[in-house]
Design an enzyme around this catalytic site. Structure first.
Site, mmCIF file in Angstrom:
data_model
loop_
_atom_site.group_PDB
_atom_site.id
_atom_site.type_symbol
_atom_site.label_atom_id
_atom_site.label_comp_id
_atom_site.label_asym_id
_atom_site.label_seq_id
_atom_site.Cartn_x
_atom_site.Cartn_y
_atom_site.Cartn_z
ATOM 1 N N HIS A 72 -36.798 3.556 11.606
ATOM 2 C CA HIS A 72 -37.664 4.346 12.485
ATOM 3 C C HIS A 72 -37.118 5.758 12.610
ATOM 4 C CE1 HIS A 72 -40.339 1.270 14.744
ATOM 5 N NE2 HIS A 72 -40.181 0.942 13.492
ATOM 6 N N TYR A 202 -41.926 4.386 24.729
ATOM 7 C CA TYR A 202 -41.282 4.282 26.043
ATOM 8 C C TYR A 202 -42.246 4.929 27.030
ATOM 9 C CZ TYR A 202 -36.745 3.136 23.897
ATOM 10 O OH TYR A 202 -35.719 2.525 23.206
ATOM 11 N N PRO A 294 -30.586 -2.035 29.306
ATOM 12 C CA PRO A 294 -31.100 -2.071 27.934
ATOM 13 C C PRO A 294 -31.785 -0.788 27.456
ATOM 14 C CG PRO A 294 -32.453 -3.440 29.389
ATOM 15 C CD PRO A 294 -31.251 -3.024 30.179
ATOM 16 N N LYS A 298 -28.153 0.434 23.625
ATOM 17 C CA LYS A 298 -26.801 0.830 23.224
ATOM 18 C C LYS A 298 -25.800 -0.328 23.152
ATOM 19 C CE LYS A 298 -27.291 5.075 22.390
ATOM 20 N NZ LYS A 298 -27.848 4.963 21.052
ATOM 21 N N TYR A 386 -29.665 8.853 20.996
ATOM 22 C CA TYR A 386 -30.407 7.658 20.588
ATOM 23 C C TYR A 386 -29.943 7.173 19.213
ATOM 24 C CZ TYR A 386 -34.383 4.438 20.662
ATOM 25 O OH TYR A 386 -35.162 3.308 20.691
#
Ligand code: DHB
Length: 394
Positions: A72, A202, A294, A298, A386
């Site tokens: 991704h 998100y 969550p 990570k 990220y």
């Protein structure tokens, strides 16, 4: 029996450590209280940072991941009736993430270890650690056949998570614990449906956060923020879809893809770090030393980062007899851990609805999301965390 490093726990931390040590000619025995089937079937998160992908490949465990995982290149942030994209490679010099479930990582690591003749003992019980202050620590346990056994070793790696024996074996006064509990949990589902989006969404919403993730073209992973004391039995499939739809809406012709739900779970959310990650000859790694909420995925990646530092320190010790890197293990690992804690806490705070939050707080969250998606500097800060911060000097 005798080995160089006794590893407690066959999760990502323990298995990765054992393989990293093996590649340096260092022997280990891995002890696991659950069965092989149980650890290979436990469903957890599924995002691998670029550094974790590289590590899996470097240790010879990446072949299936590279075939079956999904790369991704960004995420979508949905808020205030809009959806904005964060482009990882563009903002981070080409770095990406991979969707590949944690239990698939475990399967590949167990296989790679067993192919080299590794000693992994499943279904052990009554594990205890001894003589941590000396140079010959011991691990005692009862094996699957009920026989009591003892391992004499040079070091013990406590990779047995939040419920393991390693951390509680350290005298209480030796550790500092830093913690945040969040007043919400995640309700997670797996369903048979096509993906609703080509990238993870998100979503911030007054009713609560939603994450639209995926596992494969046929199986989708989704979460919505819930009361952490709620029960999965309270949520019929219809009620779950109604909640997702209320929070995600149907905008610009976009519609959530629904399908039969075959797994439901509620996970609690907290941030926790224990310091230092060492007591004598016992070294903690992964969830035994720290927990992240969550949001941002990570947990597994931090476990991988810890054992990378620990394997390097042990390799250096066996090559030179010097303990300087082992002595620095906790400080070195904690630098990365605290940055990941900050990121996970920040993503969680920006995206969730806190009980009792008023319109001011909601507007500040929307402003932050607007800023993160509108400013290249702010978007880069999200993206580089990220995909995983670089490993300084490792
Ligand atoms: C998943 C879990 C996460 O915590 C996250 O931030 C992204 C994806 C997942 O399980 O797919």
């Amino acid at each position: 029996m005798r080995t160089q490093v006794a590893i407690i726990g066959a999760g990502p931390a323990g298995l990765l450590l054992s393989q990293l040590l093996h590649l340096q000619g260092i022997e280990s025995i891995v002890l696991e209280s659950r069965s092989r089937d149980a650890i290979e079937g436990t469903i957890k998160a599924g995002i691998l940072e670029q550094g974790t992908i590289d590590l899996m490949n470097a240790i010879g465990a990446g072949e299936r991941m590279m075939k079956e995982g999904f790369v991704h290149e960004g995420i979508r942030l949905r808020f205030d009736g809009r959806e904005e994209r964060i482009d990882f490679p563009e903002l981070t010099g080409g770095r990406k993430v991979m969707i590949y479930a944690q239990h698939e990582v475990i399967k590949d690591l167990v296989q790679v270890r067993l192919d080299t003749g590794a000693d992994i003992r499943f279904e052990v019980s009554e594990v205890s650690v001894h003589e941590l202050g000396g140079t010959r620590p011991q691990v005692r346990f009862r094996d699957r056949d009920g026989v009591l056994r003892r391992i004499d070793c040079d070091f013990i790696a406590g990779c047995d998570g939040t419920q393991g024996v390693s951390r509680p074996s350290i005298p209480a006064g030796e550790l500092s614990i830093y913690e945040r509990l969040y007043p919400f949990g995640w309700f997670g589902i797996l369903c048979k449906a096509p993906p609703s989006s080509d990238e993870l969404i998100y979503a911030h919403h007054e009713r609560g956060f939603v994450l639209v993730s995926t596992r494969s073209p046929e199986v989708q992973r989704m979460y919505f923020q819930c009361d952490p004391t709620d029960k999965v039995e309270n949520w019929s499939d219809d009620r779950i879809w109604a909640e997702f739809n209320a929070r995600l809406g149907s905008r610009d012709g976009w519609k959530l893809q629904e399908g039969p739900i075959f797994h439901k779970v509620i996970v609690g959310m907290r941030s926790q770090v224990v310091e230092p990650m060492r007591y004598g000859r016992l070294f903690l790694a992964g969830d035994a030393a720290h927990v992240v909420p969550p949001t941002g995925a990570k947990g597994l990646n931090l476990a991988a980062a810890d054992v990378r530092v620990l394997a390097r320190a042990l390799t250096h010790y066996y090559a030179t007899g010097r303990t300087d890197l082992l002595d620095g293990y906790s400080d070195t690992a904690l630098k990365r851990i605290w940055k990941a804690q900050r990121f996970s806490w920040w993503m969680t705070s920006m995206l969730h609805t806190f009980p009792g939050a008023d319109a001011f707080q909601r507007r500040v969250q929307i402003a932050e999301l607007d800023y993160v998606t509108g400013s290249r500097a702010a978007a880069t800060a999200l993206a580089e965390n990220y995909v995983g911060l670089p490993f300084d000097g490792l």
